[in-house]
Design a protein around this motif. Sequence first.
Motif, mmCIF file in Angstrom:
data_model
loop_
_atom_site.group_PDB
_atom_site.id
_atom_site.type_symbol
_atom_site.label_atom_id
_atom_site.label_comp_id
_atom_site.label_asym_id
_atom_site.label_seq_id
_atom_site.Cartn_x
_atom_site.Cartn_y
_atom_site.Cartn_z
ATOM 1 N N ASP A 119 0.833 -1.204 0.000
ATOM 2 C CA ASP A 119 0.000 0.000 0.000
ATOM 3 C C ASP A 119 0.870 1.257 0.000
ATOM 4 O O ASP A 119 0.589 2.210 -0.720
ATOM 5 C CB ASP A 119 -0.907 0.036 1.237
ATOM 6 C CG ASP A 119 -2.050 -0.965 1.107
ATOM 7 O OD1 ASP A 119 -2.242 -1.491 -0.019
ATOM 8 O OD2 ASP A 119 -2.725 -1.234 2.115
ATOM 9 N N LEU A 120 1.902 1.223 0.825
ATOM 10 C CA LEU A 120 2.812 2.386 0.871
ATOM 11 C C LEU A 120 3.422 2.631 -0.496
ATOM 12 O O LEU A 120 3.543 3.764 -0.955
ATOM 13 C CB LEU A 120 3.938 2.143 1.876
ATOM 14 C CG LEU A 120 3.630 2.174 3.361
ATOM 15 C CD1 LEU A 120 4.890 1.889 4.162
ATOM 16 C CD2 LEU A 120 3.070 3.535 3.763
ATOM 17 N N LEU A 121 3.823 1.533 -1.169
ATOM 18 C CA LEU A 121 4.485 1.662 -2.466
ATOM 19 C C LEU A 121 3.531 2.181 -3.530
ATOM 20 O O LEU A 121 3.919 2.930 -4.413
ATOM 21 C CB LEU A 121 5.047 0.305 -2.903
ATOM 22 C CG LEU A 121 6.268 -0.197 -2.143
ATOM 23 C CD1 LEU A 121 6.588 -1.629 -2.527
ATOM 24 C CD2 LEU A 121 7.469 0.694 -2.428
ATOM 25 N N ARG A 122 2.258 1.775 -3.442
ATOM 26 C CA ARG A 122 1.298 2.110 -4.493
ATOM 27 C C ARG A 122 0.629 3.459 -4.291
ATOM 28 O O ARG A 122 0.448 4.221 -5.225
ATOM 29 C CB ARG A 122 0.214 1.020 -4.556
ATOM 30 C CG ARG A 122 0.448 0.054 -5.695
ATOM 31 C CD ARG A 122 -0.711 -0.895 -5.851
ATOM 32 N NE ARG A 122 -0.304 -2.251 -5.502
ATOM 33 C CZ ARG A 122 -0.744 -2.924 -4.461
ATOM 34 N NH1 ARG A 122 -1.634 -2.392 -3.636
ATOM 35 N NH2 ARG A 122 -0.312 -4.142 -4.228
ATOM 36 N N ASP A 123 0.243 3.733 -3.018
ATOM 37 C CA ASP A 123 -0.652 4.849 -2.762
ATOM 38 C C ASP A 123 0.127 6.135 -2.507
ATOM 39 O O ASP A 123 0.747 6.312 -1.466
ATOM 40 C CB ASP A 123 -1.521 4.503 -1.548
ATOM 41 C CG ASP A 123 -2.587 5.554 -1.336
ATOM 42 O OD1 ASP A 123 -2.617 6.516 -2.119
ATOM 43 O OD2 ASP A 123 -3.377 5.402 -0.395
ATOM 44 N N SER A 124 0.054 7.062 -3.467
ATOM 45 C CA SER A 124 0.834 8.290 -3.329
ATOM 46 C C SER A 124 0.217 9.236 -2.302
ATOM 47 O O SER A 124 0.817 10.236 -1.939
ATOM 48 C CB SER A 124 0.964 8.986 -4.686
ATOM 49 O OG SER A 124 -0.320 9.248 -5.189
ATOM 50 N N SER A 125 -1.006 8.932 -1.824
ATOM 51 C CA SER A 125 -1.616 9.810 -0.824
ATOM 52 C C SER A 125 -0.998 9.590 0.553
ATOM 53 O O SER A 125 -1.262 10.321 1.489
ATOM 54 C CB SER A 125 -3.123 9.569 -0.743
ATOM 55 O OG SER A 125 -3.367 8.292 -0.205
ATOM 56 N N ASN A 126 -0.163 8.560 0.670
ATOM 57 C CA ASN A 126 0.561 8.350 1.924
ATOM 58 C C ASN A 126 1.625 9.407 2.049
ATOM 59 O O ASN A 126 2.727 9.267 1.541
ATOM 60 C CB ASN A 126 1.248 6.980 1.915
ATOM 61 C CG ASN A 126 0.306 5.891 2.317
ATOM 62 O OD1 ASN A 126 -0.282 5.945 3.386
ATOM 63 N ND2 ASN A 126 0.148 4.912 1.450
ATOM 64 N N ARG A 127 1.286 10.482 2.704
ATOM 65 C CA ARG A 127 2.248 11.569 2.787
ATOM 66 C C ARG A 127 3.071 11.477 4.057
ATOM 67 O O ARG A 127 2.543 11.359 5.139
ATOM 68 C CB ARG A 127 1.512 12.911 2.740
ATOM 69 C CG ARG A 127 0.910 13.214 1.398
ATOM 70 C CD ARG A 127 1.883 13.941 0.471
ATOM 71 N NE ARG A 127 2.325 15.204 1.043
ATOM 72 C CZ ARG A 127 3.561 15.429 1.453
ATOM 73 N NH1 ARG A 127 4.459 14.494 1.348
ATOM 74 N NH2 ARG A 127 3.899 16.600 1.970
ATOM 75 N N PHE A 128 4.371 11.499 3.913
ATOM 76 C CA PHE A 128 5.241 11.521 5.087
ATOM 77 C C PHE A 128 6.109 12.769 5.041
ATOM 78 O O PHE A 128 6.330 13.350 3.980
ATOM 79 C CB PHE A 128 6.132 10.273 5.120
ATOM 80 C CG PHE A 128 5.360 9.021 5.426
ATOM 81 C CD1 PHE A 128 4.974 8.737 6.732
ATOM 82 C CD2 PHE A 128 5.004 8.137 4.420
ATOM 83 C CE1 PHE A 128 4.250 7.587 7.028
ATOM 84 C CE2 PHE A 128 4.289 6.986 4.701
ATOM 85 C CZ PHE A 128 3.910 6.711 6.003
ATOM 86 N N ASP A 129 6.560 13.165 6.227
ATOM 87 C CA ASP A 129 7.429 14.340 6.303
ATOM 88 C C ASP A 129 8.873 13.954 6.527
ATOM 89 O O ASP A 129 9.787 14.751 6.330
ATOM 90 C CB ASP A 129 6.969 15.245 7.452
ATOM 91 C CG ASP A 129 5.528 15.661 7.271
ATOM 92 O OD1 ASP A 129 5.279 16.573 6.486
ATOM 93 O OD2 ASP A 129 4.641 15.023 7.891
ATOM 94 N N LEU A 130 9.073 12.718 7.005
ATOM 95 C CA LEU A 130 10.431 12.286 7.321
ATOM 96 C C LEU A 130 10.471 10.764 7.301
ATOM 97 O O LEU A 130 9.493 10.106 7.663
ATOM 98 C CB LEU A 130 10.817 12.780 8.727
ATOM 99 C CG LEU A 130 12.230 12.412 9.195
ATOM 100 C CD1 LEU A 130 13.244 13.315 8.515
ATOM 101 C CD2 LEU A 130 12.369 12.545 10.707
ATOM 102 N N VAL A 131 11.605 10.229 6.847
ATOM 103 C CA VAL A 131 11.810 8.791 6.971
ATOM 104 C C VAL A 131 12.977 8.582 7.934
ATOM 105 O O VAL A 131 14.023 9.211 7.792
ATOM 106 C CB VAL A 131 12.114 8.141 5.605
ATOM 107 C CG1 VAL A 131 12.318 6.648 5.763
ATOM 108 C CG2 VAL A 131 10.993 8.403 4.617
ATOM 109 N N VAL A 132 12.767 7.746 8.935
ATOM 110 C CA VAL A 132 13.847 7.374 9.856
ATOM 111 C C VAL A 132 14.144 5.906 9.581
ATOM 112 O O VAL A 132 13.250 5.063 9.679
ATOM 113 C CB VAL A 132 13.423 7.552 11.334
ATOM 114 C CG1 VAL A 132 14.555 7.141 12.266
ATOM 115 C CG2 VAL A 132 13.018 8.986 11.604
#
Length: 515
Positions: A119-132
Amino acid sequence: MKCLFVFCFVLFSARIAVGVNILAVFFTPLDSYQKVFRPLWVELSLRGHNVTVITTDPVKNESLVNLTEIDVSYSCYRISDELALPNDNLRPEERVKLNVFGMSLPAFEAQVQHHQIQDLLRDSSNRFDLVVMEMTSSPYYGFAYLFDVPWVGVLPHSTTLASDRDVGNLRHPLLFPDPTVKSYTGRNIWMRLYLALAQLRLIYSYDYEIMPELDRIARKYFGDDMPYLGDIEKNVSIILTTHNFITSKPKPTVPALIEIGNVHLKKNVKLPQDLQKELDKATNGVIYFSLGSNVKSANISSQLRNVIISSFAELPYTILWKWETDHLPGKPDNVITRKWLPQEAVLAHPNVKAFITQGGLQSMEEAIYYRKPLIGMPFFADQMKNVRSIAEHGIGVALNTDTLTKEKLKSAILEVVNDKKYKEKISELSDLMWDQPMSGLDTAIWWIEYVIRHKGAKHLRSPLLDLPLYQYLLLDVLAFVFGVIATTLGLLYAAYIYTKPVIQGVVGKNKVKSN
Ligand SMILES: *[C@@H]1O[C@H](CO)[C@@H](O)[C@H](O)[C@H]1NC(C)=O
Ligand SMILES: *[C@@H]1O[C@H](CO)[C@@H](O)[C@H](O)[C@H]1NC(C)=O
């Protein structure tokens, strides 16, 4: 009035502590990794951030409402058995390749199938501000590209050669060899040559064998528009590394490399009641024996096990042994076994006099915190190094498992328990370790939020990253200076050779004349 105050307070606090969306990737299925990182993602969620974490060891705590855990613990079975075997004969680059191709990559390929990751890979609406992300080389770096956000790297040990290079922290091959490089105490020219070549081989292998393969796999999931995976890795904003001055020497670091220690310590852990009773009763003293989570005591050779058992049987102490199966063959009466133990609670007990450890970093931090002297019994390469430093710091005794005898083990234990100097030394180090401006966890959170506030940390980027290595090492300058010197000397010599017959001729004529 009170209401207004509360209202203002809520408004105000919402303004200063805006929760952002963080994707955390802690995918390596090793207990020592998960244990260090867990407090980090839990704490980020408690501070109001919306955290989604990919982990093999979820907390599963309903009260953590801001935390979404993607449980990928099922992927652990994919891990190569070779990794569990102590193998000290591998060359450094072979060890790194085994870690990547035997663990990180199979774990990634199994985990990426998880529907929530899909889902994370497909759905561009998954908005994040930072990846740790843990800084274990893997295709997961692609997430920083996918969400087009800054990323923070975390390491549960001191930096590796690769991570140092990413932030432009030049790593001296003699002073700070990569943890996978066997370091010897002798410092002759051959040793220096070995260390320098080992570092070059590691760099070559990482850049030309490991990274291209990781990049190829990453493209399958993150698409072909992705920049080269190695460049995404180098785009890391800051790296948090657990480091302490016992297991690694004090080290010069660039500003983007932040040392955090003792992140995993829980403190205030309780013993189960039955164990509490047993330990209270053992007023003669308790020796705690655990080889950590990666070396299973049930896997040690029966010969070594017999040496250990016969030695324990002759001691006047109670031995608490972390033994992972139901039955310990030939168990002496003074030995208590448990499959799992709350290590901090055990170390906190006043009757515990010494700790026999394989030399894992977290175990050593706990021993120092609870002031329990150590007996080191290492199995893997970096444990050898850690255990050597136990002896060097005088906080315990180092043993060699290959040549261990009943007498050696027994006398090591008796010495550590009875000679006060070990206890005094470890108490001294404990005081030093805690004399710091902020706890490791607070430091980590502060820096992560710093990267959020400033949308990255470009201003911390080391100038070394933009300077070719030959220029940093002044190779061209040295070449020029030596060139000038060599040319001058050469010209002088040539002039001498050329003019020699002439001079001799003149001198000869003068001699003849004067005769
Ligand atoms: C969840 O986040 C909100 C802000 O987004 C915060 O006020 C709250 O304390 C957090 N709750 C927990 C249990 O972490
Ligand atoms: C580096 O990170 C920034 C976002 O912080 C992004 O815009 C840029 O494309 C990244 N570059 C690479 C090579 O990943």
